[in-house]
Design a protein around this motif. Structure first.
Motif, mmCIF file in Angstrom:
data_model
loop_
_atom_site.group_PDB
_atom_site.id
_atom_site.type_symbol
_atom_site.label_atom_id
_atom_site.label_comp_id
_atom_site.label_asym_id
_atom_site.label_seq_id
_atom_site.Cartn_x
_atom_site.Cartn_y
_atom_site.Cartn_z
ATOM 1 N N GLN A 56 5.337 -5.971 1.684
ATOM 2 C CA GLN A 56 7.329 -5.155 1.108
ATOM 3 C C GLN A 56 6.943 -4.146 -0.415
ATOM 4 O OE1 GLN A 56 6.852 -9.951 -0.012
ATOM 5 N NE2 GLN A 56 6.543 -9.901 2.497
ATOM 6 N N PRO A 57 8.250 -4.055 -0.121
ATOM 7 C CA PRO A 57 9.047 -2.882 -1.329
ATOM 8 C C PRO A 57 8.815 -3.801 -2.439
ATOM 9 C CG PRO A 57 10.661 -3.101 0.705
ATOM 10 C CD PRO A 57 9.477 -4.328 0.995
ATOM 11 N N ASN A 58 8.672 -3.443 -3.321
ATOM 12 C CA ASN A 58 8.874 -3.723 -4.708
ATOM 13 C C ASN A 58 8.032 -5.201 -5.031
ATOM 14 O OD1 ASN A 58 10.594 -1.682 -5.852
ATOM 15 N ND2 ASN A 58 12.044 -3.343 -4.694
ATOM 16 N N SER A 59 6.755 -4.902 -4.364
ATOM 17 C CA SER A 59 6.005 -6.657 -4.606
ATOM 18 C C SER A 59 4.908 -5.847 -5.506
ATOM 19 C CB SER A 59 5.374 -6.473 -2.962
ATOM 20 O OG SER A 59 4.597 -5.924 -2.530
ATOM 21 N N GLY A 60 4.722 -5.358 -5.948
ATOM 22 C CA GLY A 60 3.707 -4.757 -7.249
ATOM 23 C C GLY A 60 2.819 -4.544 -6.025
ATOM 24 N N ILE A 61 2.004 -4.604 -5.214
ATOM 25 C CA ILE A 61 0.856 -4.449 -4.439
ATOM 26 C C ILE A 61 1.190 -3.414 -4.000
ATOM 27 C CG2 ILE A 61 -0.870 -5.002 -2.957
ATOM 28 C CD1 ILE A 61 -0.317 -7.796 -4.081
ATOM 29 N N ASP A 62 0.224 -1.538 -4.291
ATOM 30 C CA ASP A 62 0.815 -0.455 -3.700
ATOM 31 C C ASP A 62 0.191 -0.360 -2.252
ATOM 32 O OD1 ASP A 62 2.760 -0.476 -5.458
ATOM 33 O OD2 ASP A 62 1.142 0.179 -6.430
ATOM 34 N N TYR A 63 -1.189 -1.186 -2.049
ATOM 35 C CA TYR A 63 -1.945 -0.749 -1.169
ATOM 36 C C TYR A 63 -2.705 -2.357 0.402
ATOM 37 C CZ TYR A 63 -5.038 -1.871 -4.705
ATOM 38 O OH TYR A 63 -5.823 -3.300 -5.838
ATOM 39 N N THR A 64 -3.379 -1.312 1.348
ATOM 40 C CA THR A 64 -3.956 -2.711 1.622
ATOM 41 C C THR A 64 -5.281 -3.063 1.730
ATOM 42 O OG1 THR A 64 -3.550 -1.549 3.694
ATOM 43 C CG2 THR A 64 -1.707 -2.762 3.624
ATOM 44 N N ILE A 65 -5.762 -3.764 1.830
ATOM 45 C CA ILE A 65 -7.154 -4.167 1.912
ATOM 46 C C ILE A 65 -7.861 -4.272 3.334
ATOM 47 C CG2 ILE A 65 -8.683 -5.664 0.976
ATOM 48 C CD1 ILE A 65 -7.210 -6.532 -1.258
ATOM 49 N N ASP A 66 -8.824 -3.224 3.658
ATOM 50 C CA ASP A 66 -9.010 -3.418 5.454
ATOM 51 C C ASP A 66 -10.104 -4.047 4.924
ATOM 52 O OD1 ASP A 66 -10.169 -2.439 7.775
ATOM 53 O OD2 ASP A 66 -10.468 -0.417 7.410
ATOM 54 N N TYR A 67 -10.167 -5.312 5.358
ATOM 55 C CA TYR A 67 -11.008 -6.272 5.352
ATOM 56 C C TYR A 67 -11.446 -6.713 6.764
ATOM 57 C CZ TYR A 67 -13.604 -10.424 4.077
ATOM 58 O OH TYR A 67 -15.016 -11.589 4.286
ATOM 59 N N ASN A 68 -12.388 -6.723 7.684
ATOM 60 C CA ASN A 68 -12.526 -7.006 9.662
ATOM 61 C C ASN A 68 -13.232 -8.483 9.322
ATOM 62 O OD1 ASN A 68 -12.815 -7.087 11.625
ATOM 63 N ND2 ASN A 68 -13.482 -4.952 12.215
ATOM 64 N N ASN A 69 -12.046 -9.185 9.646
ATOM 65 C CA ASN A 69 -12.647 -10.574 9.909
ATOM 66 C C ASN A 69 -14.700 -10.802 11.147
ATOM 67 O OD1 ASN A 69 -10.437 -11.067 8.496
ATOM 68 N ND2 ASN A 69 -9.630 -12.185 9.858
ATOM 69 N N GLN A 70 -14.602 -9.622 11.812
ATOM 70 C CA GLN A 70 -15.651 -9.944 12.318
ATOM 71 C C GLN A 70 -16.536 -8.695 11.916
ATOM 72 O OE1 GLN A 70 -15.674 -11.257 15.254
ATOM 73 N NE2 GLN A 70 -12.904 -11.340 14.738
ATOM 74 N N THR A 71 -16.767 -8.134 10.605
ATOM 75 C CA THR A 71 -17.750 -8.117 9.968
ATOM 76 C C THR A 71 -18.294 -8.658 9.218
ATOM 77 O OG1 THR A 71 -17.082 -5.478 10.035
ATOM 78 C CG2 THR A 71 -18.199 -5.851 8.563
ATOM 79 N N HIS A 72 -19.590 -8.954 9.748
ATOM 80 C CA HIS A 72 -20.450 -9.660 8.320
ATOM 81 C C HIS A 72 -20.903 -8.648 6.998
ATOM 82 C CE1 HIS A 72 -22.886 -12.524 5.846
ATOM 83 N NE2 HIS A 72 -23.778 -11.828 5.655
#
Length: 133
Positions: A92-108
């Motif tokens: 979302q624009p102007n949310s204050g969070i500038d990046y996503t987190i690459d977290y794979n639910n299938q990886t332990h």
């Protein structure tokens, strides 16, 4: 929402496809905290997480729960939900969070990474008056 002018990077490097480790495998993660930089790594899964935030180390040292307080299942479930909300806000624009987190639910990722990610997301929510649930 109050804006924080900290340099903040959370990077997952080299996640190798859909390689998953069973929960019975040993957690060979290593954590290093120094000068506002938290580095987590696990050579078996070939990933590294780096959190660079000057306020996080101090907050973590005074507010964290002891290791073993949370189960690995609790941390993984909480991180899945929070990362999903985090990534939705990052798009979302102007949310204050500038990046996503690459977290794979299938990886332990192991206890150490989930423990640190949980506390970082908790810290970020508290410092920025943000709810991810």
């Amino acid at each position: 929402m109050k804006k924080w002018h900290w340099y903040l990077y959370m990077i997952f490097f080299g996640m190798m496809g859909c390689v998953a480790q069973t929960k019975t495998g040993a957690d060979k993660s290593a954590t290093k905290i120094e000068n506002g930089k938290v580095t987590l790594s696990n050579p078996d899964l070939e990933y590294e997480v780096i959190i660079m935030d000057n306020g996080f180390e101090r907050w973590f040292n005074t507010n964290r729960m002891p290791k073993g307080h949370y189960s690995i299942d609790y941390l993984e479930n909480k991180n899945r939900r929070w990362v999903q909300q985090w990534n939705a806000k990052a798009l979302q624009p102007n949310s204050g969070i500038d990046y996503t987190i690459d977290y794979n639910n299938q990886t332990h990722y192991g206890y150490e990474v989930n423990y640190m990610l949980y506390h970082y997301l908790l810290y970020y929510q508290r410092m920025n008056n943000l709810k991810l649930d």
